[in-house]
Design a protein around this motif. Structure first.
Motif, PDB file in Angstrom:
ATOM      1  N   GLU A  41       2.711  -2.202   6.707  1.00 11.87           N
ATOM      2  CA  GLU A  41       1.831  -1.386   7.524  1.00 11.87           C
ATOM      3  C   GLU A  41       2.058  -1.675   8.999  1.00 11.87           C
ATOM      4  O   GLU A  41       2.278  -2.833   9.387  1.00 11.87           O
ATOM      5  CB  GLU A  41       0.365  -1.675   7.183  1.00 11.87           C
ATOM      6  N   SER A  42       2.002  -0.645   9.796  1.00 11.15           N
ATOM      7  CA  SER A  42       2.089  -0.860  11.237  1.00 11.15           C
ATOM      8  C   SER A  42       0.798  -1.494  11.747  1.00 11.15           C
ATOM      9  O   SER A  42      -0.212  -1.555  11.032  1.00 11.15           O
ATOM     10  CB  SER A  42       2.340   0.471  11.949  1.00 11.15           C
ATOM     11  N   SER A  43       0.843  -1.958  12.973  1.00 18.56           N
ATOM     12  CA  SER A  43      -0.356  -2.569  13.557  1.00 18.56           C
ATOM     13  C   SER A  43      -1.514  -1.584  13.595  1.00 18.56           C
ATOM     14  O   SER A  43      -2.661  -1.935  13.317  1.00 18.56           O
ATOM     15  CB  SER A  43      -0.044  -3.068  14.976  1.00 18.56           C
TER      16      SER A  43
ATOM     17  N   PRO B 135      -9.232  -7.385   3.567  1.00 20.14           N
ATOM     18  CA  PRO B 135      -7.762  -7.372   3.452  1.00 20.14           C
ATOM     19  C   PRO B 135      -7.165  -8.710   3.873  1.00 20.14           C
ATOM     20  O   PRO B 135      -7.537  -9.283   4.899  1.00 20.14           O
ATOM     21  CB  PRO B 135      -7.347  -6.238   4.398  1.00 20.14           C
ATOM     22  N   SER B 136      -6.265  -9.193   3.054  1.00 23.17           N
ATOM     23  CA  SER B 136      -5.661 -10.501   3.328  1.00 23.17           C
ATOM     24  C   SER B 136      -4.409 -10.399   4.184  1.00 23.17           C
ATOM     25  O   SER B 136      -3.936 -11.410   4.691  1.00 23.17           O
ATOM     26  CB  SER B 136      -5.312 -11.193   2.007  1.00 23.17           C
ATOM     27  N   GLY B 137      -3.849  -9.243   4.344  1.00 24.80           N
ATOM     28  CA  GLY B 137      -2.646  -9.083   5.144  1.00 24.80           C
ATOM     29  C   GLY B 137      -2.140  -7.654   5.064  1.00 24.80           C
ATOM     30  O   GLY B 137      -2.746  -6.780   4.441  1.00 24.80           O
ATOM     31  N   ARG B 138      -1.021  -7.434   5.713  1.00 22.84           N
ATOM     32  CA  ARG B 138      -0.458  -6.090   5.722  1.00 22.84           C
ATOM     33  C   ARG B 138       0.189  -5.784   4.379  1.00 22.84           C
ATOM     34  O   ARG B 138       0.870  -6.617   3.798  1.00 22.84           O
ATOM     35  CB  ARG B 138       0.570  -5.946   6.839  1.00 22.84           C
ATOM     36  N   ARG B 139       0.000  -4.569   3.936  1.00 23.34           N
ATOM     37  CA  ARG B 139       0.568  -4.128   2.675  1.00 23.34           C
ATOM     38  C   ARG B 139       1.983  -3.585   2.877  1.00 23.34           C
ATOM     39  O   ARG B 139       2.270  -2.979   3.910  1.00 23.34           O
ATOM     40  CB  ARG B 139      -0.303  -3.032   2.057  1.00 23.34           C
ATOM     41  N   PRO B 140       2.848  -3.778   1.909  1.00 28.71           N
ATOM     42  CA  PRO B 140       4.181  -3.167   2.015  1.00 28.71           C
ATOM     43  C   PRO B 140       4.063  -1.646   1.970  1.00 28.71           C
ATOM     44  O   PRO B 140       3.285  -1.083   1.205  1.00 28.71           O
ATOM     45  CB  PRO B 140       4.914  -3.711   0.783  1.00 28.71           C
TER      46      PRO B 140
END
Length: 605
Positions: free
Chosen positions: A152-154, A179-184
């Motif tokens: 995911e972009s910022s 959310p724990s982090g950016r998703r692919p």
């Protein structure tokens, strides 16, 4: 030859092209964020430095394009038209070339798809461009996308975090599920609107051009309902909205009855009057150009040279001015004495800030460009049919440094002849840079060095075809070698190269394609069309091995679709494309596949 123009009916398919542009832009931003070097910041900086064009054709990109906030359809169109110079050099090869090919092909296709008048020839080009666009999209998905591990972009991640916080506040989501982090995220071609791109040609033939319909009526009604909702107490709002609508209808009916008997009721109807420029001044659109008649800004030649004695742009200013005026006088007035000295009234010029140039568009309408000295809107296309630079296009580009008129005295008489002229700095085409449609490149030009005797000159405004949108080649930077300190140069230096935006509007697109009905000889000498075989060979060239392939990415089939943008089949799909007798059968089978493919139609936005 059959001509198809806007007929006032038929659906608009522009949303499919806009969505494809938005999806592509978002994934390109993800790719840039996956690489080191703050590439997204460089992209935003490049877009902010793109000059505007026209009144509303290309608007300045004030905000960060990468954030994609508050963007309308016209904004995505502007981004697509200006994207090639902004993305140039940000990615390593061959991915940089693949992105350029895709952006060029999409812009070429979009320029044809949005035309307000089509012929059989232009529809054939659009059909070919649709096939080329499918090849470029498949190449991008199969080669460029797997080479980068994208997430995911910022902007996407920040939006998801805000949405989750809003749900937690309303008690609709537990706080522990943050959310724990950016998703692919991957590039997704398998969407209905991507499939619909192949329907443009058939739809135009059946119902007319894509601008025949509009969604503005419904959108404006929605805005009206929102304004009325603000006047309710938010309880039983539907009943109050209906009541307001009934009251408004009764008031308008009463106002109409009063108007019929000669009583004007203000504030019940809009007082805005539409102005028809052709009706108010029929001669305004018939003349080629218009420069103000005022003589307030006087430029005395002796004072100009004295104020800038070392300016290389003014070394031959007076000589070139007199030579230009004298040659025009001899060409237009055979009775003018050939050996008589040119006499300027008061030995001065009268300067103007703007000039308006009227022209006939590709669809036989009249339009106007504004040239404004000292701004970004100072580049023009000059008709040069005798150009010997080997170009397919009978025009040359120049930067307008000054707009003047002079009063020339006839020898032996006190009568004055007004002569209008433009002081320009010429640009030359880069002979080492091929730029036809099958090169997938924008034309590249640069300023002539000041040492060239043709670096500066004067032209007749009647030789100007149109204003031009030149985008700096940001990748090559600036230079001070072309011109020393001068009033004709930016203090930061000249850009080494400029790219000619051949997709800036419909008329420019058709001048480069060479099919404009209203252009006569002022268009490309041959039809500049995409060749499917060249596109296919460019898209299937052996790429470099992917540096960091994504986990679980699917390989794309190399089969091509000859008439529409087809979706690549997944590896687990055991059905061969050869089993289908037609493109329609293949598309239907793709859409009616197993239920596992349903998730592929998720909107990337």
């Amino acid at each position: 030859m059959t001509a198809i123009s806007d007929s006032g009916s038929g659906p608009s398919l522009a949303s499919g092209a806009v969505r494809q542009c938005a999806v592509l832009l978002m994934h390109l931003i993800r790719i840039l964020e996956s690489q080191p070097g703050n590439l997204v910041d460089k992209l935003d900086e490049n877009f902010r430095r793109v000059p505007g064009f026209g009144t509303f054709t290309i608007r300045k990109f004030a905000a960060n394009v990468s954030e994609m906030k508050k963007l309308a359809a016209r904004d995505f169109e502007d981004i697509l038209q200006c994207a090639i110079p902004c993305f140039e050099g940000l990615l390593p090869e061959p991915h940089d070339s693949n992105v350029r090919i895709l952006l060029f092909t999409l812009a070429y296709w979009h320029g044809l798809a949005k035309l307000r008048m089509h012929t059989d020839s232009s529809l054939a080009l659009l059909d070919t461009a649709t096939t080329a666009l499918g090849e470029a999209l498949r190449q991008f998905e199969a080669v460029t996308c797997p080479a980068f591990t994208t997430q995911e972009s910022s902007a996407e991640y920040s939006k998801r975090m805000r949405n989750h916080a809003r749900l937690v506040t309303r008690g609709l989501a537990p706080a522990q599920s943050a959310p724990s982090g950016r998703r692919p995220r991957t590039f997704n071609m398998k969407t209905p609107k991507t499939h619909f791109l192949g329907d443009y040609v058939a739809n135009i033939r059946a119902t007319g051009t894509t601008d025949s319909g509009s969604t503005q009526t419904g959108e404006f009604k929605h805005c009206d309902i929102k304004r009325r909702y603000a006047r309710t107490n938010k309880k039983d709002a539907d009943e109050q909205l209906v009541a307001q609508d009934v009251i408004t209808s009764k008031l308008n009916h009463m106002a109409d009855e009063l108007h019929d008997i000669g009583v004007d009721v203000p504030s019940t109807r809009s007082t805005v009057q539409l102005i028809d420029d052709e009706a108010t001044d029929p001669s305004a659109v018939q003349e080629h150009h218009r420069i103000a008649v005022e003589q307030r800004n006087t430029v005395y030649l002796s004072q100009l040279i004295a104020d800038h004695p070392d300016d290389p742009a003014l070394h031959s200013f007076v000589h070139d001015l007199r030579t230009h005026l004298h040659s025009r006088l001899l060409a237009t007035d055979p009775s003018w004495p050939a050996d008589a000295a040119l006499i300027l009234d008061r030995n001065c010029l009268f300067a103007h800030a703007t000039a308006r140039v009227n022209f006939t568009t590709y669809d036989l309408r009249r339009a106007q460009d504004i040239i404004h000295v000292g701004t970004d809107k100072c580049f023009v296309m000059v008709h040069t049919p005798g150009s010997a630079d080997g170009s397919l296009y009978p025009w040359t580009y120049a930067q307008v440094l000054g707009i003047y008129h002079a009063n020339v005295l006839r020898p032996g008489s006190t009568s004055k002849l007004r002569m209008e002229l433009l002081w320009v700095r010429w640009l030359e085409r880069d002979q080492t840079w091929s730029s036809s449609a099958n090169d997938f490149r924008l034309p590249r030009v640069s300023f002539l060095p000041s040492t060239s005797p043709d670096a500066f000159g004067f032209i007749d405004p009647a030789d100007v075809l149109r204003a031009s949108h030149l985008i700096p080649g940001f990748h090559y930077g600036r230079t001070f070698s072309l011109l020393g300190p001068s009033l004709a140069r930016n203090v930061a230096g000249d850009w080494r190269y400029y790219y000619v935006n051949r997709f800036v509007d419909r008329d420019i697109v058709m001048r480069y394609v060479g099919l404009g009905v209203g252009h006569l000889t002022c268009r490309a000498q041959t039809v500049d069309k995409l060749d499917v075989e060249i596109v296919f060979s460019a898209c299937t060239a052996d790429p470099e091995p992917p540096s960091s392939p994504q986990v679980g990415s699917a390989e794309s089939e190399s089969a091509t679709d000859s008439s529409m943008v087809a979706c690549p089949l997944d590896e687990e799909d055991e059905t061969s494309q050869d089993e289908y007798s037609s493109d329609e059968d293949r598309l239907l089978a793709d859409l009616q596949g197993d239920e596992s493919d349903a998730s592929a139609f998720e909107d990337d936005l």
